[in-house]
Scaffold this active site. Structure first.
Site, short mmCIF file in Angstrom:
data_model
loop_
_atom_site.label_atom_id
_atom_site.label_comp_id
_atom_site.label_asym_id
_atom_site.label_seq_id
_atom_site.Cartn_x
_atom_site.Cartn_y
_atom_site.Cartn_z
N GLY A 1 0.84 -1.21 0.00
CA GLY A 1 0.00 0.00 0.00
C GLY A 1 0.87 1.25 0.00
CG ASP B 1 -1.23 -0.65 8.04
OD1 ASP B 1 -1.93 0.32 7.77
OD2 ASP B 1 -1.30 -1.74 7.45
CG MET C 1 -7.12 2.35 5.84
SD MET C 1 -6.04 2.82 4.47
CE MET C 1 -7.01 2.27 3.08
N GLY C 2 -5.32 0.43 9.00
CA GLY C 2 -4.28 -0.09 9.88
C GLY C 2 -4.30 -1.59 10.06
NE ARG C 3 -3.79 -5.52 5.31
CZ ARG C 3 -2.77 -5.36 4.48
NH1 ARG C 3 -1.56 -5.24 4.94
NH2 ARG C 3 -2.97 -5.33 3.19
CD GLU D 1 -8.27 -1.22 7.46
OE1 GLU D 1 -8.91 -0.78 6.51
OE2 GLU D 1 -7.08 -1.59 7.38
CD GLN E 1 -7.41 6.24 7.06
OE1 GLN E 1 -7.16 5.84 8.18
NE2 GLN E 1 -8.14 5.55 6.21
NE ARG E 2 -3.44 3.49 0.27
CZ ARG E 2 -3.81 2.26 0.03
NH1 ARG E 2 -3.72 1.36 0.99
NH2 ARG E 2 -4.24 1.90 -1.15
#
Ligand code: F6P
Length: 408
Positions: free
Chosen positions: A13, A144, A188-190, A245, A301-302
């Protein structure tokens, strides 16, 4: 010493500063007098297909390199491609090394996260097996912030700054009506809560910060969550909560799956996550009888390069330079890292670790950084994250919009 050519790839990503790392490797290689600096288009997948860019021809002025530093997303394109195991996929490695030999490559740099470090490790292992002199060096990146072996990853600080800023702005907006309402922000961030925790940075003298923060490190209980929202709404009508998320129930299922979102996985086996905020907003709205809204912050965000953290951007550039220095010193199979020396004043320098200690690993938010009730982060988290969002980068504007370097 490197005398011939080097190649650089980006994978996984994107982040808002991944190109600053590309610029870092490039700048260091140029000043060392490397003959050709190549870029892989779409990472290792592109290299396998022979899709190569002569970076020297593209980054032909200081102005262009500067523009690259402030251009979000992966300039070289990206991939999520898992190299086969050495034992079963020898043909792939033979093809890759043949490409590298044809290009006269001395050193190979891969800018990526834990999955990309798996690629570096496998290439390093195969190179050793066949006695190749090519050096393989990893350059960390991840919004992340889940890479082991480094204090933090370039990309995190800018994403954290964006998240805290948007959280603050949404709180301003969400509290204008004198009616009960709930806004759920999905971050996000898994499986790591570093980004979601960063929403707490919004809190200050002019902002209360999020009312609840749900991290993936803490098992999520829907009934408990609803009860807390209901309780809080007795004294405060408009609430804003931040959820990852990747929040999961104690049984291990992702909350977004409760919403019936499709269970798709990428090649590394990562579940594609989305829909948590919409689901929670809908359930809470119905059960608590209030207005509700789910906001998935998603890719901005990214890639919000108009709001870079100056600390993050500079560090991304420095790890790129540091990675080149590792190869220049004759070392291989390593990843450049950031080593924090102090929080106040914030002091951090570039170091290195063997890439094997990073490949496929995951560094989540430790218990010591999480609030006792599990619905937030504490001062230790804030002291860790705050230095990483400091400073602004003046991006170049043209016709009222930020200028970016167009991908070739
Ligand atoms: O790993 C970075 C990340 O942005 C995660 O936070 C997110 O879950 C994932 O990538 C999304 O990946 P993609 O853009 O490939 O769907």
């Amino acid at each position: 010493m490197l005398s011939k050519n080097v190649i650089i790839g980006q994978s996984g990503g994107p982040t808002a500063v991944i190109n600053a790392s590309l610029a870092g490797v490039y700048t260091a290689a140029r000043s060392a007098g490397v003959a050709h600096i190549y870029g892989m288009k779409n990472g290792i997948e592109g290299l396998l297909a022979g899709r190569i860019l002569d970076l020297g021809a593209v980054l032909d002025s200081e102005e262009t390199v500067n523009l690259l530093r402030h251009t979000p997303s992966s300039f070289l394109g990206s991939c999520r491609y898992r190299l086969p195991e050495l034992e079963t996929g020898e043909d792939t490695y033979r093809r890759l090394f043949a490409q590298l030999e044809t290009l006269g490559i001395d050193a190979f740099f891969y800018i990526g996260g834990n999955d990309s470090m798996d690629t570096i490790h496998k290439l390093y292992q195969y190179g050793r097996r066949i006695g190749s002199p090519i050096r393989f060096v990893g350059v960390p990146k991840s919004i992340d912030n889940d890479l082991p072996g480094t204090d933090h990853t370039p990309g995190y600080g800018s994403a954290a700054k964006f998240i805290a800023t948007v959280t603050k702005e949404v709180i301003c907006d969400a509290t204008v009506y004198d009616t009960k309402n709930l806004t759920v922000l999905e971050i996000m961030g898994r499986d790591a809560g570093w980004l979601t925790g960063a929403s707490a940075l919004a809190k200050g003298e002019d902002c209360d910060g999020p009312d609840l923060i749900c991290l993936p490190e803490v098992p999520f209980d829907l009934e408990d969550f609803l009860a807390r929202v209901e309780q809080k709404q007795k004294t405060k009508k408009a609430l804003v909560v931040a959820v990852s998320e990747g929040i999961r129930t104690a049984a291990g299922g992702y909350v977004c799956e409760l919403a019936g979102s499709e269970k798709r996985k990428d090649v590394f086996g990562h579940r594609m996550l989305s829909g948590t905020a919409q689901f929670l907003a809908a359930v809470a709205g119905e059960r608590l009888g209030c207005k509700s809204r789910g906001i998935e912050l998603n890719t901005p965000q990214r890639c919000a390069a108009h709001l870079l953290s100056a600390v993050d951007e500079q560090e991304a550039f420095e790890v790129g330079k540091g990675a080149f220095a590792i190869a220049q010193a004759g070392r291989t199979g390593e990843m450049a890292t950031l080593l924090r020396r102090s929080d106040e004043p914030y002091v951090c320098s570039v170091s290195a670790v063997p890439v094997v200690s990073v490949a496929n690993g995951e560094q989540c938010v430790p218990k010591e950084y999480i609030a006792p009730d599990g619905y937030g982060v504490n001062e230790r988290f804030l002291a860790y994250a705050r230095p990483l969002i400091q400073g602004e980068v003046a991006c170049l504007f043209q016709n009222g919009l930020p200028r970016t370097l167009k991908r070739r």
